[in-house]
Enzyme design. Sequence first.
Site: not given
Lengths: 186, 186
Positions: A7, A68, A141
């Site tokens: 990410d 991502e 996260d």
Amino acid sequence: MIVLGIDPGLTRCGLGVVEGRGSQILTMIEVGMIRTTVDAPLEMRLLQLETEISQWINRINPDVIAVERVFSQLNVRTAMATGQAAGVALLLAAKAGIPVAMHTPSEVKAAVTGSGRADKKQVALMVQKLLRLDAIPKPVDTTDALALAICHHWRGTGDSKIQSALKEEQARLELRKTRLKKVAHL
Amino acid sequence: MIVLGIDPGLTRCGLGVVEGRGSQILTMIEVGMIRTTVDAPLEMRLLQLETEISQWINRINPDVIAVERVFSQLNVRTAMATGQAAGVALLLAAKAGIPVAMHTPSEVKAAVTGSGRADKKQVALMVQKLLRLDAIPKPVDTTDALALAICHHWRGTGDSKIQSALKEEQARLELRKTRLKKVAHL
């Protein structure tokens, strides 16, 4: 198959490693976050990201790296920073000869929660559930990177199911042609 | 001082090398454009950029690498792509231990034309004039990379003038303190 989900972010870059045995059972191998200091020069932050992502790739030796793909960001400055971090991850994958896949946040959310508009908490809870973890990994996260890896496992499975269906259909057509030829030759 | 200006882009990445002798006279050393095909996978395009920018850095051995700092882009997708390309350039600079400077498009335009809102053609014409070239380099958007390198030479000079002025001021203050101390000890 081992998937390293990345990410990308300049200040916080999440990494999650998920292994799939068979088609259903997924296991978390590792999860973490690379942080770079806002005060450091941009190029040094990218170099730090490169060094640490390299270490992850060498240690994990993943079969696929899922990154991502971000389209919508609050502002262009954030998009640039994310792009720079993603660029480093993609470059390292290419250099290591590891296949890359990109999934959008809504694809990831839909894969793990069933809704492309699920919120962060919902994603985190589903990641915990799907990987059978005692608690939600911290920082929270990092679950985005794990969700990305899970998404890749499932989308990958989906694609291969479609491909095997296509192959079967192709085989049926070939068989039919052969039969028709035989009939014509009678 | 040799400055390599990089106008980052995934499809078209401009490079311009400008050498400064003394404070005023600037000479173009080389100019070029790296193109990657839109059809290739993103990570392969970044790898191609990395390979070719590396070759430029090794061949030119610049004292500074100036990269365009982009804040405003038409859309986030473009910003991401530019960010990825810029990330590769910045990373290579960091790995080569070459100082990096970033200038915004309006700083570059202001440096070469006097106006931060000058159009592409005006920038191209001024680059030709300032580098005493027989014609505008082709493709015309390579002039952006040259303008960036010119901007860095001039801003660099400006900054060092400011810094030397600050140093002189600091020196004067120190001298004054010493004098005051002497007066106090009399």
